[in-house]
Design an enzyme around this catalytic site. Structure first.
Site, PDB file in Angstrom:
ATOM      1  N   HIS A 247      45.464  60.589  75.319  1.00 46.75           N
ATOM      2  CA  HIS A 247      44.310  60.663  76.973  1.00 46.75           C
ATOM      3  C   HIS A 247      44.789  61.847  77.931  1.00 46.75           C
ATOM      4  O   HIS A 247      46.390  61.266  78.235  1.00 46.75           O
ATOM      5  CB  HIS A 247      44.259  58.777  77.141  1.00 46.75           C
TER       6      HIS A 247
ATOM      7  N   GLY B  62      38.378  69.445  68.236  1.00 50.80           N
ATOM      8  CA  GLY B  62      39.284  69.084  68.419  1.00 50.80           C
ATOM      9  C   GLY B  62      40.413  69.467  67.894  1.00 50.80           C
ATOM     10  O   GLY B  62      41.735  70.233  66.818  1.00 50.80           O
ATOM     11  N   SER B  63      40.396  70.334  69.277  1.00 51.81           N
ATOM     12  CA  SER B  63      42.393  71.492  69.120  1.00 51.81           C
ATOM     13  C   SER B  63      43.198  70.661  68.832  1.00 51.81           C
ATOM     14  O   SER B  63      44.003  71.318  68.444  1.00 51.81           O
ATOM     15  CB  SER B  63      42.171  72.216  70.622  1.00 51.81           C
ATOM     16  N   ASN B  64      43.112  69.314  69.583  1.00 50.68           N
ATOM     17  CA  ASN B  64      44.566  68.149  69.478  1.00 50.68           C
ATOM     18  C   ASN B  64      44.534  67.866  67.652  1.00 50.68           C
ATOM     19  O   ASN B  64      45.730  67.781  66.761  1.00 50.68           O
ATOM     20  CB  ASN B  64      44.932  66.988  69.751  1.00 50.68           C
TER      21      ASN B  64
ATOM     22  N   ASP C  60      42.093  52.136  76.309  1.00 47.60           N
ATOM     23  CA  ASP C  60      43.301  52.818  76.898  1.00 47.60           C
ATOM     24  C   ASP C  60      44.637  51.805  77.935  1.00 47.60           C
ATOM     25  O   ASP C  60      45.301  52.666  78.816  1.00 47.60           O
ATOM     26  CB  ASP C  60      43.184  53.677  78.387  1.00 47.60           C
TER      27      ASP C  60
ATOM     28  N   ILE D 264      34.715  53.414  70.223  1.00 49.38           N
ATOM     29  CA  ILE D 264      35.996  51.815  70.124  1.00 49.38           C
ATOM     30  C   ILE D 264      35.516  51.182  69.152  1.00 49.38           C
ATOM     31  O   ILE D 264      34.937  50.911  68.721  1.00 49.38           O
ATOM     32  CB  ILE D 264      35.085  51.007  71.588  1.00 49.38           C
ATOM     33  N   LEU D 265      36.734  51.115  68.283  1.00 55.69           N
ATOM     34  CA  LEU D 265      37.390  50.631  67.327  1.00 55.69           C
ATOM     35  C   LEU D 265      37.008  49.469  67.852  1.00 55.69           C
ATOM     36  O   LEU D 265      37.269  48.826  68.051  1.00 55.69           O
ATOM     37  CB  LEU D 265      38.709  50.849  66.941  1.00 55.69           C
TER      38      LEU D 265
ATOM     39  N   ASN E  77      46.417  57.308  69.619  1.00 54.01           N
ATOM     40  CA  ASN E  77      45.725  58.046  70.367  1.00 54.01           C
ATOM     41  C   ASN E  77      46.250  58.931  72.074  1.00 54.01           C
ATOM     42  O   ASN E  77      47.190  57.951  72.032  1.00 54.01           O
ATOM     43  CB  ASN E  77      44.400  57.024  71.344  1.00 54.01           C
TER      44      ASN E  77
ATOM     45  N   MET F   5      35.285  59.283  70.341  1.00 58.55           N
ATOM     46  CA  MET F   5      34.846  58.686  71.533  1.00 58.55           C
ATOM     47  C   MET F   5      34.162  57.425  71.047  1.00 58.55           C
ATOM     48  O   MET F   5      33.145  56.524  72.115  1.00 58.55           O
ATOM     49  CB  MET F   5      33.299  59.556  71.796  1.00 58.55           C
TER      50      MET F   5
HETATM   51  C1  GRF Z   1      41.438  65.568  74.977  1.00 58.16           C
HETATM   52  O1  GRF Z   1      41.518  66.026  76.017  1.00 58.16           O
HETATM   53  C2  GRF Z   1      42.080  64.754  74.829  1.00 58.16           C
HETATM   54  O2  GRF Z   1      42.938  63.278  75.989  1.00 58.16           O
HETATM   55  C3  GRF Z   1      40.626  62.860  74.905  1.00 58.16           C
HETATM   56  O3  GRF Z   1      39.811  64.049  74.453  1.00 58.16           O
HETATM   57  C4  GRF Z   1      40.069  65.198  74.656  1.00 58.16           C
HETATM   58  C5  GRF Z   1      40.081  65.914  72.898  1.00 58.16           C
HETATM   59  O4  GRF Z   1      39.791  68.040  72.553  1.00 58.16           O
HETATM   60  N1  GRF Z   1      40.539  62.063  73.962  1.00 58.16           N
HETATM   61  P1  GRF Z   1      40.343  68.215  72.230  1.00 58.16           P
HETATM   62  O5  GRF Z   1      38.636  67.314  70.502  1.00 58.16           O
HETATM   63  O6  GRF Z   1      41.907  68.033  70.676  1.00 58.16           O
HETATM   64  O7  GRF Z   1      39.844  69.058  71.628  1.00 58.16           O
END
Ligand code: GRF
Length: 192
Positions: free
Chosen positions: A114, A20-22, A150, A97-98, A112, A95
């Site tokens: 990627h 969840g860093s994003n 994707d 697929i919807l 999304n 992770m």
């Molecule tokens: C990221 O590299 C994103 O591009 C991919 O999964 C990873 C998720 O990282 N889809 P985080 O959980 O947001 O740290």
């Protein structure tokens, strides 16, 4: 997408499965005064997702939903999101697929991130494949989600150079840093 200057912030659900860093980065972005979004829901397909901790930390509602797609789960999930007035969905390390129907219900409103320069390296183990192919450049992409993995329209991309010393692990770290810049920039591009 409707321009939202001067209007209410768009209610966003962020879908995660892992660290969840994003997500954390998007929450910080949404908390900025001029941000076009507010994150009112964190959704995960697993209670093990570490990123769920940000729900408590930032006082955002969280919910673990079952995405083993069948009509019953699909309806439950859609009903829940609609009840919560979700207007837009950001996938961030999600992770699952919807289902086609799910995507149809939120047509043009799911994006999304990627960790590759799409259309190259769709799918999993991106960094390993990039390194094994001796690429000089990689990066990350924010794109619309369609029924094909994707493959939806690209909103924004950021490139990085790969050095000879890079491994899949170092590349992942480097790209993740770029992702944290790119995701808010892509959202800003959509809404402002
Ligand atoms: C990221 O590299 C994103 O591009 C991919 O999964 C990873 C998720 O990282 N889809 P985080 O959980 O947001 O740290």
């Amino acid at each position: 997408m409707k321009k939202l200057i001067g209007l209410k912030k768009t209610k966003v659900a962020v879908f995660i499965s892992g660290t969840g860093s994003n997500l954390k980065n998007l929450i910080k972005f949404s908390n900025k005064k001029n941000s076009p979004i507010s994150i009112n829901l964190i959704i995960s397909n697993t209670k093990k997702a570490k990123g769920l901790k940000y729900a408590n930390q930032y006082n955002i509602e969280k919910k673990v939903l079952n995405f083993n797609n069948n009509k019953i789960n699909e309806k439950k999930n859609l009903d829940f999101l609609i009840k919560k007035e979700t207007n837009f969905i950001c996938l961030a390390g999600f992770m699952k697929i919807l289902s086609k129907n799910f995507i149809k219900r939120f047509k043009g409103k799911i994006i999304n991130i990627h960790p590759s320069l799409l259309p190259k390296y769709k799918g999993l183990n991106t960094h390993e494949r990039v390194i094994n192919n001796n690429e000089n450049i990689s990066g990350c992409s924010v794109h619309y989600v369609t029924g094909k993995l994707d493959s939806g329209k690209i909103i924004m991309q950021k490139k990085i150079k790969i050095s000879k010393e890079d491994t899949a692990i170092s590349l992942r770290k480097k790209i993740l840093k770029k992702e944290h810049k790119l995701y808010p920039a892509a959202i800003t591009k959509i809404f402002i």
